[in-house]
Write a protein that holds these residues in place. Structure first.
Motif, PDB file in Angstrom:
ATOM      1  N   GLN A 197     -42.877 -80.779 140.877  1.00 43.71           N
ATOM      2  CA  GLN A 197     -42.908 -81.605 139.927  1.00 43.71           C
ATOM      3  C   GLN A 197     -42.880 -80.720 138.701  1.00 43.71           C
ATOM      4  O   GLN A 197     -42.330 -80.627 137.844  1.00 43.71           O
ATOM      5  CB  GLN A 197     -44.127 -82.570 139.831  1.00 43.71           C
ATOM      6  N   ALA A 198     -44.162 -79.602 138.686  1.00 39.85           N
ATOM      7  CA  ALA A 198     -44.258 -78.645 137.602  1.00 39.85           C
ATOM      8  C   ALA A 198     -42.940 -77.957 137.421  1.00 39.85           C
ATOM      9  O   ALA A 198     -42.629 -77.760 136.347  1.00 39.85           O
ATOM     10  CB  ALA A 198     -45.486 -77.550 137.907  1.00 39.85           C
ATOM     11  N   MET A 199     -42.358 -77.181 138.562  1.00 42.63           N
ATOM     12  CA  MET A 199     -41.247 -76.490 138.504  1.00 42.63           C
ATOM     13  C   MET A 199     -40.043 -77.158 137.773  1.00 42.63           C
ATOM     14  O   MET A 199     -39.103 -76.964 137.103  1.00 42.63           O
ATOM     15  CB  MET A 199     -40.837 -76.076 139.886  1.00 42.63           C
ATOM     16  N   SER A 200     -39.854 -78.694 138.128  1.00 37.28           N
ATOM     17  CA  SER A 200     -38.914 -79.280 137.645  1.00 37.28           C
ATOM     18  C   SER A 200     -39.048 -79.463 136.111  1.00 37.28           C
ATOM     19  O   SER A 200     -37.913 -79.610 135.317  1.00 37.28           O
ATOM     20  CB  SER A 200     -38.735 -80.803 138.400  1.00 37.28           C
TER      21      SER A 200
ATOM     22  N   MET B 265     -34.843 -77.203 144.250  1.00 34.77           N
ATOM     23  CA  MET B 265     -33.813 -77.852 145.066  1.00 34.77           C
ATOM     24  C   MET B 265     -33.999 -76.909 146.688  1.00 34.77           C
ATOM     25  O   MET B 265     -33.717 -77.475 147.613  1.00 34.77           O
ATOM     26  CB  MET B 265     -32.448 -77.727 144.559  1.00 34.77           C
ATOM     27  N   ARG B 266     -34.429 -75.939 146.379  1.00 34.76           N
ATOM     28  CA  ARG B 266     -34.761 -74.910 147.899  1.00 34.76           C
ATOM     29  C   ARG B 266     -36.212 -75.318 148.200  1.00 34.76           C
ATOM     30  O   ARG B 266     -36.590 -75.180 149.421  1.00 34.76           O
ATOM     31  CB  ARG B 266     -34.652 -73.480 147.384  1.00 34.76           C
ATOM     32  N   GLU B 267     -37.028 -76.097 147.607  1.00 35.31           N
ATOM     33  CA  GLU B 267     -38.354 -76.091 147.898  1.00 35.31           C
ATOM     34  C   GLU B 267     -38.214 -77.532 148.608  1.00 35.31           C
ATOM     35  O   GLU B 267     -37.470 -78.348 148.568  1.00 35.31           O
ATOM     36  CB  GLU B 267     -39.116 -76.617 146.749  1.00 35.31           C
ATOM     37  N   PRO B 268     -39.191 -77.632 149.783  1.00 41.28           N
ATOM     38  CA  PRO B 268     -39.274 -78.943 150.549  1.00 41.28           C
ATOM     39  C   PRO B 268     -40.244 -79.797 149.439  1.00 41.28           C
ATOM     40  O   PRO B 268     -40.765 -79.445 148.833  1.00 41.28           O
ATOM     41  CB  PRO B 268     -40.031 -78.738 151.787  1.00 41.28           C
ATOM     42  N   GLY B 269     -39.503 -81.094 149.169  1.00 42.17           N
ATOM     43  CA  GLY B 269     -40.160 -81.968 148.250  1.00 42.17           C
ATOM     44  C   GLY B 269     -39.935 -83.381 148.443  1.00 42.17           C
ATOM     45  O   GLY B 269     -39.421 -83.988 149.322  1.00 42.17           O
TER      46      GLY B 269
ATOM     47  N   CYS C 198     -33.956 -85.469 143.163  1.00 45.31           N
ATOM     48  CA  CYS C 198     -32.851 -85.959 142.327  1.00 45.31           C
ATOM     49  C   CYS C 198     -33.088 -85.823 140.826  1.00 45.31           C
ATOM     50  O   CYS C 198     -32.053 -85.443 139.956  1.00 45.31           O
ATOM     51  CB  CYS C 198     -32.876 -87.532 142.513  1.00 45.31           C
ATOM     52  N   PHE C 199     -34.392 -85.797 140.386  1.00 47.40           N
ATOM     53  CA  PHE C 199     -34.652 -85.593 139.013  1.00 47.40           C
ATOM     54  C   PHE C 199     -34.206 -84.225 138.678  1.00 47.40           C
ATOM     55  O   PHE C 199     -33.074 -83.891 137.533  1.00 47.40           O
ATOM     56  CB  PHE C 199     -36.006 -85.443 138.773  1.00 47.40           C
ATOM     57  N   VAL C 200     -34.428 -83.170 139.480  1.00 49.22           N
ATOM     58  CA  VAL C 200     -33.992 -81.765 139.144  1.00 49.22           C
ATOM     59  C   VAL C 200     -32.604 -81.522 139.188  1.00 49.22           C
ATOM     60  O   VAL C 200     -31.950 -80.668 138.564  1.00 49.22           O
ATOM     61  CB  VAL C 200     -35.015 -80.757 139.662  1.00 49.22           C
ATOM     62  N   ALA C 201     -31.810 -82.165 140.213  1.00 45.13           N
ATOM     63  CA  ALA C 201     -30.302 -82.293 140.331  1.00 45.13           C
ATOM     64  C   ALA C 201     -29.678 -82.696 139.059  1.00 45.13           C
ATOM     65  O   ALA C 201     -29.027 -82.113 138.389  1.00 45.13           O
ATOM     66  CB  ALA C 201     -30.044 -83.036 141.350  1.00 45.13           C
ATOM     67  N   GLN C 202     -30.336 -83.663 138.501  1.00 46.42           N
ATOM     68  CA  GLN C 202     -29.893 -84.274 137.093  1.00 46.42           C
ATOM     69  C   GLN C 202     -30.090 -83.421 136.069  1.00 46.42           C
ATOM     70  O   GLN C 202     -29.213 -83.120 135.334  1.00 46.42           O
ATOM     71  CB  GLN C 202     -30.539 -85.621 136.795  1.00 46.42           C
TER      72      GLN C 202
ATOM     73  N   GLY D  98     -32.459 -94.872 146.264  1.00 45.08           N
ATOM     74  CA  GLY D  98     -32.874 -95.861 145.218  1.00 45.08           C
ATOM     75  C   GLY D  98     -32.967 -95.249 143.972  1.00 45.08           C
ATOM     76  O   GLY D  98     -33.569 -95.930 143.141  1.00 45.08           O
ATOM     77  N   GLU D  99     -32.511 -93.939 143.794  1.00 40.78           N
ATOM     78  CA  GLU D  99     -32.701 -93.341 142.360  1.00 40.78           C
ATOM     79  C   GLU D  99     -31.481 -93.697 141.623  1.00 40.78           C
ATOM     80  O   GLU D  99     -30.816 -92.774 141.129  1.00 40.78           O
ATOM     81  CB  GLU D  99     -33.037 -91.911 142.566  1.00 40.78           C
ATOM     82  N   ASP D 100     -31.109 -94.871 141.320  1.00 40.60           N
ATOM     83  CA  ASP D 100     -29.915 -95.286 140.793  1.00 40.60           C
ATOM     84  C   ASP D 100     -29.912 -94.800 139.131  1.00 40.60           C
ATOM     85  O   ASP D 100     -28.914 -94.658 138.716  1.00 40.60           O
ATOM     86  CB  ASP D 100     -29.918 -96.793 140.594  1.00 40.60           C
ATOM     87  N   ILE D 101     -30.956 -94.726 138.443  1.00 42.47           N
ATOM     88  CA  ILE D 101     -30.963 -94.276 137.160  1.00 42.47           C
ATOM     89  C   ILE D 101     -30.395 -92.648 137.256  1.00 42.47           C
ATOM     90  O   ILE D 101     -29.622 -92.293 136.528  1.00 42.47           O
ATOM     91  CB  ILE D 101     -32.286 -94.250 136.575  1.00 42.47           C
ATOM     92  N   LEU D 102     -31.091 -92.107 138.053  1.00 38.27           N
ATOM     93  CA  LEU D 102     -30.760 -90.492 138.109  1.00 38.27           C
ATOM     94  C   LEU D 102     -29.345 -90.099 138.604  1.00 38.27           C
ATOM     95  O   LEU D 102     -28.527 -89.455 138.251  1.00 38.27           O
ATOM     96  CB  LEU D 102     -31.746 -89.617 138.980  1.00 38.27           C
TER      97      LEU D 102
END
Length: 130
Positions: free
Chosen positions: A11-14, A37-41, A47-51, A81-85
């Protein structure tokens, strides 16, 4: 200091990636997003960080075509289910397609997510689509 909680660290990194993107530091945003994206998470953080990453790539305006991984992220976020992202990822992909002159592809991409966007009735996403 080391953050041992994987979710808190991701979360902090994102958030760091998002701050880089919002200040126009697109290369740093992309690098930071790739680290997350390389971190287990946690799925929503991924999805947030991909966006954040693909928005930064699009805003960097290099004229790059969307890569296959972007489509995979849209699928993955939708399944989680992360439809907004996923909707924002559609918008980034459509903008990238417009930059390379693929207007039909951009329209088809937005149309493929339009029903979900309408169902969500999330004004910022609706504005991005329209």
């Amino acid at each position: 200091p080391q953050v041992d909680d994987a979710e808190a660290r991701a979360q902090a990194m994102s958030v760091t990636a998002q701050l880089y993107a919002q200040t126009g530091q697109y290369d740093l945003a992309i690098e930071q997003a790739d680290r997350v994206m390389r971190e287990p998470g946690v799925d929503w953080v991924q999805c947030f960080v991909a966006q954040v990453k693909y928005d930064a790539i699009e805003r960097k305006a290099t004229g790059a075509a969307p890569d296959a991984a972007l489509g995979e992220w849209i699928r993955r976020c939708t399944e989680q289910g992360e439809d907004i992202l996923a909707g924002y990822l559609h918008v980034s992909r459509a903008r990238m397609l417009v930059r390379i002159g693929d207007y039909r592809g951009a329209a088809e991409d937005l149309e493929s997510g339009y029903g979900t966007m309408q169902r969500l009735d999330y004004p910022p996403l609706r504005s991005a689509y329209e």
